[in-house]
Motif scaffolding. Structure first.
Motif, PDB file in Angstrom:
ATOM      1  N   ALA A 190       0.836  -1.209   0.000  1.00 33.45           N
ATOM      2  CA  ALA A 190       0.000   0.000   0.000  1.00 33.45           C
ATOM      3  C   ALA A 190       0.866   1.254   0.000  1.00 33.45           C
ATOM      4  O   ALA A 190       0.543   2.245  -0.681  1.00 33.45           O
ATOM      5  CB  ALA A 190      -0.925  -0.007   1.219  1.00 33.45           C
ATOM      6  N   GLY A 191       1.992   1.223   0.745  1.00 36.81           N
ATOM      7  CA  GLY A 191       2.887   2.376   0.785  1.00 36.81           C
ATOM      8  C   GLY A 191       3.521   2.673  -0.558  1.00 36.81           C
ATOM      9  O   GLY A 191       3.620   3.843  -0.977  1.00 36.81           O
ATOM     10  N   VAL A 192       3.933   1.636  -1.274  1.00 33.18           N
ATOM     11  CA  VAL A 192       4.526   1.829  -2.598  1.00 33.18           C
ATOM     12  C   VAL A 192       3.468   2.362  -3.572  1.00 33.18           C
ATOM     13  O   VAL A 192       3.759   3.247  -4.390  1.00 33.18           O
ATOM     14  CB  VAL A 192       5.150   0.511  -3.116  1.00 33.18           C
ATOM     15  N   ILE A 193       2.241   1.835  -3.457  1.00 28.61           N
ATOM     16  CA  ILE A 193       1.151   2.343  -4.303  1.00 28.61           C
ATOM     17  C   ILE A 193       0.926   3.830  -4.028  1.00 28.61           C
ATOM     18  O   ILE A 193       0.747   4.627  -4.958  1.00 28.61           O
ATOM     19  CB  ILE A 193      -0.144   1.545  -4.061  1.00 28.61           C
ATOM     20  N   LEU A 194       0.932   4.220  -2.747  1.00 26.18           N
ATOM     21  CA  LEU A 194       0.756   5.631  -2.381  1.00 26.18           C
ATOM     22  C   LEU A 194       1.789   6.508  -3.078  1.00 26.18           C
ATOM     23  O   LEU A 194       1.461   7.559  -3.645  1.00 26.18           O
ATOM     24  CB  LEU A 194       0.885   5.801  -0.865  1.00 26.18           C
ATOM     25  N   HIS A 195       3.051   6.082  -3.020  1.00 35.24           N
ATOM     26  CA  HIS A 195       4.116   6.862  -3.661  1.00 35.24           C
ATOM     27  C   HIS A 195       3.892   6.972  -5.162  1.00 35.24           C
ATOM     28  O   HIS A 195       4.056   8.049  -5.745  1.00 35.24           O
ATOM     29  CB  HIS A 195       5.480   6.209  -3.379  1.00 35.24           C
ATOM     30  N   GLU A 196       3.517   5.851  -5.782  1.00 31.36           N
ATOM     31  CA  GLU A 196       3.320   5.855  -7.229  1.00 31.36           C
ATOM     32  C   GLU A 196       2.144   6.750  -7.622  1.00 31.36           C
ATOM     33  O   GLU A 196       2.209   7.499  -8.607  1.00 31.36           O
ATOM     34  CB  GLU A 196       3.092   4.432  -7.732  1.00 31.36           C
ATOM     35  N   VAL A 197       1.057   6.686  -6.851  1.00 29.25           N
ATOM     36  CA  VAL A 197      -0.111   7.518  -7.130  1.00 29.25           C
ATOM     37  C   VAL A 197       0.255   8.998  -7.026  1.00 29.25           C
ATOM     38  O   VAL A 197      -0.166   9.817  -7.858  1.00 29.25           O
ATOM     39  CB  VAL A 197      -1.270   7.166  -6.165  1.00 29.25           C
ATOM     40  N   GLU A 198       1.061   9.350  -6.018  1.00 27.66           N
ATOM     41  CA  GLU A 198       1.481  10.741  -5.874  1.00 27.66           C
ATOM     42  C   GLU A 198       2.400  11.166  -7.018  1.00 27.66           C
ATOM     43  O   GLU A 198       2.338  12.301  -7.490  1.00 27.66           O
ATOM     44  CB  GLU A 198       2.193  10.938  -4.531  1.00 27.66           C
ATOM     45  N   GLU A 199       3.246  10.252  -7.461  1.00 26.18           N
ATOM     46  CA  GLU A 199       4.170  10.575  -8.548  1.00 26.18           C
ATOM     47  C   GLU A 199       3.431  10.837  -9.860  1.00 26.18           C
ATOM     48  O   GLU A 199       3.779  11.738 -10.608  1.00 26.18           O
ATOM     49  CB  GLU A 199       5.168   9.422  -8.749  1.00 26.18           C
ATOM     50  N   MET A 200       2.400  10.024 -10.135  1.00 25.20           N
ATOM     51  CA  MET A 200       1.767  10.135 -11.460  1.00 25.20           C
ATOM     52  C   MET A 200       0.622  11.148 -11.492  1.00 25.20           C
ATOM     53  O   MET A 200       0.204  11.567 -12.570  1.00 25.20           O
ATOM     54  CB  MET A 200       1.295   8.770 -11.956  1.00 25.20           C
ATOM     55  N   GLY A 201       0.060  11.527 -10.352  1.00 29.32           N
ATOM     56  CA  GLY A 201      -1.008  12.516 -10.352  1.00 29.32           C
ATOM     57  C   GLY A 201      -2.316  11.967 -10.907  1.00 29.32           C
ATOM     58  O   GLY A 201      -2.464  10.762 -11.151  1.00 29.32           O
ATOM     59  N   ASP A 202      -3.270  12.867 -11.145  1.00 28.13           N
ATOM     60  CA  ASP A 202      -4.621  12.456 -11.550  1.00 28.13           C
ATOM     61  C   ASP A 202      -4.881  12.555 -13.043  1.00 28.13           C
ATOM     62  O   ASP A 202      -5.920  12.088 -13.518  1.00 28.13           O
ATOM     63  CB  ASP A 202      -5.661  13.327 -10.825  1.00 28.13           C
ATOM     64  N   LYS A 203      -3.987  13.156 -13.788  1.00 25.70           N
ATOM     65  CA  LYS A 203      -4.326  13.519 -15.171  1.00 25.70           C
ATOM     66  C   LYS A 203      -3.691  12.618 -16.220  1.00 25.70           C
ATOM     67  O   LYS A 203      -3.734  12.928 -17.398  1.00 25.70           O
ATOM     68  CB  LYS A 203      -3.923  14.968 -15.423  1.00 25.70           C
ATOM     69  N   ILE A 204      -3.122  11.503 -15.818  1.00 24.89           N
ATOM     70  CA  ILE A 204      -2.514  10.632 -16.828  1.00 24.89           C
ATOM     71  C   ILE A 204      -3.584   9.736 -17.443  1.00 24.89           C
ATOM     72  O   ILE A 204      -4.623   9.469 -16.825  1.00 24.89           O
ATOM     73  CB  ILE A 204      -1.375   9.776 -16.219  1.00 24.89           C
ATOM     74  N   PRO A 205      -3.373   9.230 -18.652  1.00 28.39           N
ATOM     75  CA  PRO A 205      -4.357   8.344 -19.292  1.00 28.39           C
ATOM     76  C   PRO A 205      -4.585   7.081 -18.465  1.00 28.39           C
ATOM     77  O   PRO A 205      -3.676   6.605 -17.765  1.00 28.39           O
ATOM     78  CB  PRO A 205      -3.702   8.002 -20.637  1.00 28.39           C
ATOM     79  N   ALA A 206      -5.803   6.539 -18.562  1.00 25.46           N
ATOM     80  CA  ALA A 206      -6.183   5.370 -17.760  1.00 25.46           C
ATOM     81  C   ALA A 206      -5.265   4.182 -18.025  1.00 25.46           C
ATOM     82  O   ALA A 206      -4.898   3.447 -17.090  1.00 25.46           O
ATOM     83  CB  ALA A 206      -7.637   4.999 -18.062  1.00 25.46           C
ATOM     84  N   GLU A 207      -4.870   3.993 -19.287  1.00 21.30           N
ATOM     85  CA  GLU A 207      -4.014   2.845 -19.617  1.00 21.30           C
ATOM     86  C   GLU A 207      -2.653   2.958 -18.955  1.00 21.30           C
ATOM     87  O   GLU A 207      -2.124   1.989 -18.402  1.00 21.30           O
ATOM     88  CB  GLU A 207      -3.854   2.734 -21.139  1.00 21.30           C
TER      89      GLU A 207
END
Length: 794
Positions: A190-207
């Motif tokens: 979950a911690g690694v997912i948190l970091h990745e989600v913060e790195e990529m932000g909300d505006k990247i394509p779904a794929e």
């Protein structure tokens, strides 16, 4: 290429030690000068206005509703909402996670926007009735994870990681805490997912988002494995001292050369299988992390990994009987391991270097570690572990030079608030909340008497400051955190799950053994002069190594949930297995599947002949009706209803088999296959659930829920059978693999492919699991039956 990955372990660790030593010296000076006391006294005096309240009439009314304990997860969140405290609770909780796990400063507008977005999402989920929620399942359950995966289009990744987590749980040896290992592994992912989600932000394509989440989950698993299979294993007594040294050298060689050595010999026989599994799993994880690294980040990854490992080793090798450790020897490894455990996450996901993150995380780590060591000091002392607290407990009256770790803890807090987070009000609020909450939780766990004894020793540095702290511990409110609630909830659930799983397995084996004794049919004593092969043939089929799932389901639901008498339902149990065995005999005939192997032995028509097999199948069907008609401990209407239902289901199964035979070699749609599955498999599951419910006069709505559960679990069972026919093992299955392909049968695998079949199975798993909410009784057995269905290997 490997040579370019080699790091100089002495230089690498020496530089890290030097940095940690500088940090320690600055903290040491604050402790010696007691400078933190004046600063934190002002902070607490300002902070306490938001946390100590005089009770108004409104608070009196809200207090009339009992405050649930933190172990009452759902009730506690509802209570927070009812009392108007949920917003602040979630805000400080998510702010803390952003500071601790993501290394964020709270004075950033972007960070505050992200925090508020997460808080709003969580609040919306918690305050909605379960039936209105997008994901109705228990948080972090397999069904919850799969529903989340569907939303993110990473179903196969979650299927993969759930299978991995199950495999790891099955390999945690006695002498290690399986619940702790599983929770820690989930937390790291979950911690690694948190970091990745913060790195990529909300505006990247779904794929792209799906690809990066897939990578983060696999990286999180690979990194998280090091906790149970390196740190916890070396802390435990599973390995001998010689094995621990050998294992540590293997890890060190891997981190300094970039290549995993071969396992080699020298392991005790009792540990050989465990070490072989761990070596294989860690090697796979290490190679995956290494393959994901960029040239500009790979050196940093190896250096931080080595610092993390070596600082743990230094700490692990300490002996509590040695009274000569210096303050530096006690605290510097703690600074290093607590910081590097979080710094390494950004290396794992190959994020760009961030000086602010590195600085904040480096200084923050020991705050968390000292709080954890304080909470665990008595368990650590009992296990002989050296931490700043256990060492001070043992030697404080002999060593005047020893630093009081509790005082150092408050100097760390002062340093964080004013020198790392630049006196930011929200950072101060969150850090002090966490500190007071930690003491409150400790006091609740050990009791007031023990707590006061601890404080008498550790809080002896400044009586006035200590009095202020203890006043906050006694009177401060609204200092609890969601991650602690979630931790308690997860630990409780894991313990319950493990206990239920063990009970499920024990019940299955115990009931299966008893049912096996009930099945043999007595020979006809009235025909001693004639050969009577039918009974012998029936018993041959019944003696096969069957799972007995259907009568087991009826036994456990009938006796445990409906309160039916064990002796009274024996005829029902026999009838279910007679019917099922008859269906298998017919199914195996040359005119149908033409199978030669079933339940680990030759099929009936191969041992006898087709005619005897056909007659035996018919014989068992009639014996099943005879058994049902002998249910004389129940009222006649219920028995008649049961026999009528049974006859209907048998007729439907015959239709289903005829449809199956007629569809051989023909392409089918998924809907057609679902219908066939229901007739061939789902009906049998349904009968095992509905028949005891009929005898217990269950309500119609419950019957409908049971039928829905049976429908989806039956299809899930058949899909798993189809997958095993492709991926299974003959010796484990007890029947040949690849039979469906040889017979040109349409299966879920042939129609959807292996990956599509797995997705379909988990969809039906979720639908069946969600149906359990509609059944008004204990459904633990049915839940674990579903888990068995999707995870079985035969």
């Amino acid at each position: 290429m490997i040579e370019s990955l080699i790091i100089n372990e002495d230089t690498c660790y020496g530089m890290a030690e030097e940095k940690a030593s500088d940090y320690f010296q600055s903290l040491y000076q604050q402790v010696m000068q007691k400078s933190y006391v004046t600063t934190l006294t002002r902070d607490i005096q300002s902070w306490k206005h938001n946390h100590i309240h005089h009770h108004s009439f409104v608070t009196f009314l809200s207090r009339r509703k009992r405050k649930p304990t933190s172990f009452e997860y759902h009730s506690y969140l509802q209570w927070l909402d009812y009392t108007g405290k949920l917003d602040n609770y979630l805000d400080r909780s998510i702010s803390y996670i952003f500071m601790r796990d993501l290394g964020k400063a709270l004075d950033s507008n972007d960070t505050q926007t992200r925090i508020q977005s997460v808080v709003a999402s969580l609040k919306n989920n918690f305050t909605q009735p379960k039936e209105n929620r997008e994901n109705k399942n228990e948080l972090f359950s397999m069904a919850w994870l799969y529903r989340w995966a569907q939303k993110e289009a990473i179903e196969l990744t979650i299927i993969w990681v759930m299978n991995k987590l199950k495999t790891v749980a099955n390999h945690i040896p006695k002498g290690m805490d399986a619940n702790h290992a599983q929770r820690k592994l989930i937390k790291i992912i979950a911690g690694v997912i948190l970091h990745e989600v913060e790195e990529m932000g909300d505006k990247i394509p779904a794929e792209e988002r799906a690809q990066r989440l897939d990578r983060a989950i696999r990286l999180g698993y690979a990194y998280g494995l090091t906790y149970p299979f390196i740190d916890d294993l070396l802390d435990s007594k599973v390995l001998s001292n010689k094995e621990k040294k050998q294992y540590s050298n293997l890890i060190r060689t891997t981190l300094t050369t970039g290549a995993v050595p071969k396992l080699g010999g020298g392991w005790e026989e009792k540990n050989q299988a465990l070490i072989t599994f761990i070596h294989s799993e860690l090697r796979e994880g290490f190679e995956y992390i290494k393959a994901q690294q960029r040239p500009e980040t790979i050196k940093s990854f190896f250096e931080q990994s080595y610092v993390f490992f070596q600082s743990q080793e230094v700490d692990r090798e300490k002996d509590l009987s040695n009274g000569n450790y210096t303050n530096e020897e006690l605290f510097i490894p703690v600074i290093l391991k607590s910081a590097s455990s979080r710094l390494i996450v950004r290396s794992v996901i190959t994020a760009d270097e961030d000086e602010g993150f590195d600085k904040r995380t480096f200084y923050y780590g020991i705050y968390n570690q000292l709080a954890d060591d304080f909470a665990d000091m008595f368990e650590d002392l009992e296990n002989g572990a050296v931490t700043p607290y256990t060492y001070y407990l043992k030697y404080h009256d002999q060593r005047a030079d020893l630093i009081n770790p509790f005082e150092l803890y408050w100097s760390v807090i002062s340093n964080l608030i004013h020198h790392v987070y630049q006196s930011d009000k929200k950072a101060r609020e969150v850090i002090l909340n966490r500190a007071i909450n930690g003491l409150k939780r400790f006091k609740e766990r050990v009791g007031s008497k023990k707590y006061n004894e601890v404080m008498e020793l550790f809080a002896s540095g400044n009586s006035k400051f200590n009095a202020l702290i203890q006043k906050m511990v006694s009177k401060a409110d609204n200092v609890d955190f969601f991650d602690k609630l979630l931790r308690d909830h997860m630990i409780t659930n894991l313990k319950i799950e493990r206990k239920e799983q063990e009970e499920f397995q024990e019940s299955i084996e115990r009931v299966r053994e008893q049912i096996n004794h009930l099945l043999p049919i007595a020979k006809d004593e009235n025909a001693p002069l004639l050969s009577e092969p039918i009974t012998e043939a029936a018993n041959y089929s019944l003696e096969g190594d069957g799972k007995r799932l259907r009568p087991i389901i009826s036994w456990i639901m009938g006796i445990n949930e409906y309160g039916l008498s064990q002796s009274a339902i024996v005829p029902l149990l026999r009838s279910l297995e007679f019917m099922h065995t008859a269906s298998l005999i017919f199914d195996d005939l040359p005119s149908q599947d033409n199978a030669s192997f079933r339940r680990g032995r030759s099929t009936l028509h191969m041992v006898y002949n087709n005619a005897i097999a056909e007659l035996t199948g018919l014989f068992l069907t009639q014996k099943a009706i005879e058994e049902q008609a002998s249910l004389d401990d129940f009222d006649s209407k219920s028995v008649l209803k049961l026999v009528h239902y049974s006859a209907q289901m048998t007729a439907e199964m015959c239709k289903g088999q005829a449809m199956d035979l007629g569809s051989r070699g023909k392409p089918l749609t998924v809907d057609q296959l679902n219908m066939l599955c229901f007739y061939k498999t789902g009906i049998a599951f349904e009968a095992a659930l509905i028949m005891p419910a009929i005898l217990a006069n269950a309500k119609d709505f419950e019957m409908r829920a049971l039928k829905k559960y049976a429908y989806h679990s039956g299809i899930a069972f058949q899909i798993k059978d189809d997958l095993l026919d492709v991926e299974g093992d003959l010796n484990t299955l007890g029947k040949p693999v690849g039979k469906d392909a040889d017979n040109n049968n349409s299966t879920f695998v042939s129609i959807l492919g292996v990956d599509g079949a797995k997705k379909a199975m988990w969809e039906h798993y979720c639908l069946a699991m969600e149906t359990l909410h509609e059944i008004p009784r204990n459904t633990a057995f049915l839940k674990h039956l579903l888990n068995y269905i999707v995870h079985r290997d035969h």
